[in-house]
Design a protein around this motif. Structure first.
Motif, PDB file in Angstrom:
ATOM      1  N   SER A   9     -23.699  31.655  71.719  1.00 53.46           N
ATOM      2  CA  SER A   9     -24.736  31.056  70.867  1.00 53.46           C
ATOM      3  C   SER A   9     -24.892  31.837  69.562  1.00 53.46           C
ATOM      4  N   LYS A  11     -23.671  33.735  65.901  1.00 49.51           N
ATOM      5  CA  LYS A  11     -22.999  33.170  64.723  1.00 49.51           C
ATOM      6  C   LYS A  11     -21.492  33.448  64.722  1.00 49.51           C
ATOM      7  N   THR A  12     -21.068  34.514  65.374  1.00 49.78           N
ATOM      8  CA  THR A  12     -19.623  34.719  65.547  1.00 49.78           C
ATOM      9  C   THR A  12     -19.161  34.039  66.834  1.00 49.78           C
ATOM     10  N   ARG A  32     -27.526  33.228  77.445  1.00 49.64           N
ATOM     11  CA  ARG A  32     -28.658  33.619  78.279  1.00 49.64           C
ATOM     12  C   ARG A  32     -29.678  32.485  78.249  1.00 49.64           C
ATOM     13  N   SER A  35     -30.900  30.411  75.066  1.00 50.88           N
ATOM     14  CA  SER A  35     -29.939  30.432  73.945  1.00 50.88           C
ATOM     15  C   SER A  35     -29.728  29.015  73.426  1.00 50.88           C
ATOM     16  N   LYS A 130     -22.537  51.040  70.296  1.00 48.13           N
ATOM     17  CA  LYS A 130     -21.336  50.189  70.260  1.00 48.13           C
ATOM     18  C   LYS A 130     -20.114  50.990  70.711  1.00 48.13           C
ATOM     19  N   LEU A 152     -20.485  41.075  58.296  1.00 48.24           N
ATOM     20  CA  LEU A 152     -20.155  39.671  58.581  1.00 48.24           C
ATOM     21  C   LEU A 152     -20.856  38.734  57.605  1.00 48.24           C
ATOM     22  N   ARG A 179     -17.377  35.401  59.270  1.00 49.15           N
ATOM     23  CA  ARG A 179     -17.332  35.315  60.746  1.00 49.15           C
ATOM     24  C   ARG A 179     -16.209  34.391  61.227  1.00 49.15           C
TER      25      ARG A 179
HETATM   26  N1  LIG Z   1     -23.980  41.511  61.249  1.00 48.92           N
HETATM   27  C1  LIG Z   1     -22.948  42.191  60.809  1.00 48.92           C
HETATM   28  O1  LIG Z   1     -22.712  42.321  59.580  1.00 48.92           O
HETATM   29  C2  LIG Z   1     -21.996  42.802  61.803  1.00 48.92           C
HETATM   30  C3  LIG Z   1     -20.966  43.605  61.330  1.00 48.92           C
HETATM   31  C4  LIG Z   1     -20.031  44.092  62.244  1.00 48.92           C
HETATM   32  C5  LIG Z   1     -20.145  43.797  63.602  1.00 48.92           C
HETATM   33  N2  LIG Z   1     -21.190  43.025  64.029  1.00 48.92           N
HETATM   34  C6  LIG Z   1     -21.245  42.713  65.468  1.00 48.92           C
HETATM   35  O2  LIG Z   1     -20.540  41.491  65.660  1.00 48.92           O
HETATM   36  C7  LIG Z   1     -21.052  40.814  66.822  1.00 48.92           C
HETATM   37  C8  LIG Z   1     -21.432  39.389  66.435  1.00 48.92           C
HETATM   38  O3  LIG Z   1     -22.442  39.444  65.438  1.00 48.92           O
HETATM   39  P1  LIG Z   1     -23.276  38.132  64.987  1.00 48.92           P
HETATM   40  O4  LIG Z   1     -24.178  38.552  63.869  1.00 48.92           O
HETATM   41  O5  LIG Z   1     -22.355  36.996  64.755  1.00 48.92           O
HETATM   42  O6  LIG Z   1     -24.091  37.881  66.319  1.00 48.92           O
HETATM   43  P2  LIG Z   1     -25.494  37.144  66.531  1.00 48.92           P
HETATM   44  O7  LIG Z   1     -25.523  35.874  65.725  1.00 48.92           O
HETATM   45  O8  LIG Z   1     -26.617  38.113  66.314  1.00 48.92           O
HETATM   46  O9  LIG Z   1     -25.396  36.745  68.083  1.00 48.92           O
HETATM   47  C9  LIG Z   1     -25.605  37.681  69.092  1.00 48.92           C
HETATM   48  C10 LIG Z   1     -25.280  37.021  70.413  1.00 48.92           C
HETATM   49  O10 LIG Z   1     -25.563  37.962  71.457  1.00 48.92           O
HETATM   50  C11 LIG Z   1     -26.457  37.338  72.389  1.00 48.92           C
HETATM   51  N3  LIG Z   1     -27.357  38.301  72.977  1.00 48.92           N
HETATM   52  C12 LIG Z   1     -28.224  39.130  72.341  1.00 48.92           C
HETATM   53  N4  LIG Z   1     -28.919  39.865  73.247  1.00 48.92           N
HETATM   54  C13 LIG Z   1     -28.492  39.463  74.472  1.00 48.92           C
HETATM   55  C14 LIG Z   1     -28.821  39.822  75.801  1.00 48.92           C
HETATM   56  N5  LIG Z   1     -29.771  40.749  76.073  1.00 48.92           N
HETATM   57  N6  LIG Z   1     -28.180  39.218  76.824  1.00 48.92           N
HETATM   58  C15 LIG Z   1     -27.229  38.285  76.570  1.00 48.92           C
HETATM   59  N7  LIG Z   1     -26.867  37.890  75.338  1.00 48.92           N
HETATM   60  C16 LIG Z   1     -27.491  38.476  74.298  1.00 48.92           C
HETATM   61  C17 LIG Z   1     -27.236  36.335  71.542  1.00 48.92           C
HETATM   62  O11 LIG Z   1     -27.836  35.362  72.397  1.00 48.92           O
HETATM   63  P3  LIG Z   1     -29.095  34.473  71.863  1.00 48.92           P
HETATM   64  O12 LIG Z   1     -28.504  33.409  70.983  1.00 48.92           O
HETATM   65  O13 LIG Z   1     -29.705  33.952  73.097  1.00 48.92           O
HETATM   66  O14 LIG Z   1     -29.995  35.416  71.088  1.00 48.92           O
HETATM   67  C18 LIG Z   1     -26.125  35.775  70.679  1.00 48.92           C
HETATM   68  O15 LIG Z   1     -25.351  34.847  71.401  1.00 48.92           O
HETATM   69  C19 LIG Z   1     -22.242  41.652  67.295  1.00 48.92           C
HETATM   70  O16 LIG Z   1     -21.810  42.524  68.310  1.00 48.92           O
HETATM   71  C20 LIG Z   1     -22.606  42.449  66.043  1.00 48.92           C
HETATM   72  O17 LIG Z   1     -23.282  43.654  66.356  1.00 48.92           O
HETATM   73  C21 LIG Z   1     -22.109  42.526  63.160  1.00 48.92           C
END
Ligand SMILES: NC(=O)c1ccc[n+]([C@@H]2O[C@H](COP(=O)([O-])OP(=O)(O)OC[C@H]3O[C@@H](n4cnc5c(N)ncnc54)[C@H](OP(=O)(O)O)[C@@H]3O)[C@@H](O)[C@H]2O)c1
Length: 220
Positions: A9, A11-12, A32, A35, A130, A152, A179
């Motif tokens: 769910s 964004k990646t 979860r 979501s 991480k 991202l 992403r």
């Molecule tokens: N933001 C950046 O610039 C950046 C840079 C480098 C790496 N990253 C990493 O890249 C990955 C993807 O990032 P994103 O920004 O695309 O992700 P995101 O949109 O924040 O999505 C996070 C996902 O993790 C799930 N999640 C969060 N807490 C949870 C829990 N307790 N149990 C089960 N699922 C859980 C969320 O579920 P829900 O939808 O239910 O909340 C969602 O599906 C992450 O690991 C992030 O740290 C991010």
């Protein structure tokens, strides 16, 4: 292959699922309770599971060939998120794969994972947690690939003019990447055996020479 995508769910995560479908894979989306998934994935098999519930997680992952982990702590005032999700949550998913015999895991991590002095660590020491998650995966003896993207972005346009800079562990500290391109890397890695047991750092820009993932990573 039948691929489980956790954090589908996110964004990646949802883009990983879309790219996996484009590549002809069958999917099981792991989310979860509460979501929200985009319309594009409404016909996919999905399971809501608490990562802390071993039996449910094992049951959910059973029957899949590989897991792509795209879970990550959502920005919050609760600073325990990174420890709970990026370290413990990843560890629990790795442990489940070991118990039920899923051999292939791709983890979306981050550039600078493990670095202590970094502004991102103001959010619950996220880069340290991480690295703990990565470490558990590396110690697992499974066929793992760790993808470490830069910042991202949501950009979806002109991605064809964008080239990905692939490099080995601790070689990039800044830069960004859409992403969508991270999602494509995760799905590509599934079919590139040279990506097994490698940490791959990725950013993108228009000036990097265009090179395929297999070719780029076989150099490191
Ligand atoms: N933001 C950046 O610039 C950046 C840079 C480098 C790496 N990253 C990493 O890249 C990955 C993807 O990032 P994103 O920004 O695309 O992700 P995101 O949109 O924040 O999505 C996070 C996902 O993790 C799930 N999640 C969060 N807490 C949870 C829990 N307790 N149990 C089960 N699922 C859980 C969320 O579920 P829900 O939808 O239910 O909340 C969602 O599906 C992450 O690991 C992030 O740290 C991010």
């Amino acid at each position: 292959m039948k691929i489980a995508v956790s954090g589908a769910s996110g964004k990646t995560g949802y883009r990983i699922a879309e790219e996996a479908i484009k590549n002809g894979h069958q999917l099981k989306l792991i989310v979860r309770k509460g979501s929200i998934l985009p319309e594009s994935l409404k016909n996919c098999e999905k399971v809501a599971v608490d990562l802390a519930n071993k039996e449910d997680l094992d049951r959910t992952l059973k029957g899949t060939d590989a897991l792509i982990i795209a879970t990550g702590a959502r920005p919050s005032v609760d600073l325990t998120g990174p420890a709970r999700v990026d370290a413990l949550g990843v560890t629990r998913q790795v442990e489940s794969c070991k118990r039920i015999g899923i051999n292939r895991i791709i983890l979306v991590s981050s550039l600078c994972a493990g670095k202590l002095f970094h502004p991102l660590n103001l959010f619950g020491l996220i880069l340290i947690w991480k690295r703990c998650g990565e470490d558990q995966l590396q110690k697992s003896n499974l066929e793992w690939t760790i993808i470490r993207p830069g910042g991202l972005t949501e950009r979806e346009d002109n991605l064809d003019s964008e080239a990905i800079l692939y490099s080995s562990e601790k070689t990039q500290e800044e830069g960004s990447i859409p992403r969508r391109l991270v999602a494509r890397c995760c799905v590509d890695a599934l079919s590139i055996k040279e990506s097994v047991r490698k940490i791959i750092e990725i950013t993108s820009n228009e000036n990097t020479p265009r090179i395929k993932m297999r070719e780029a990573i076989s150099r490191f």
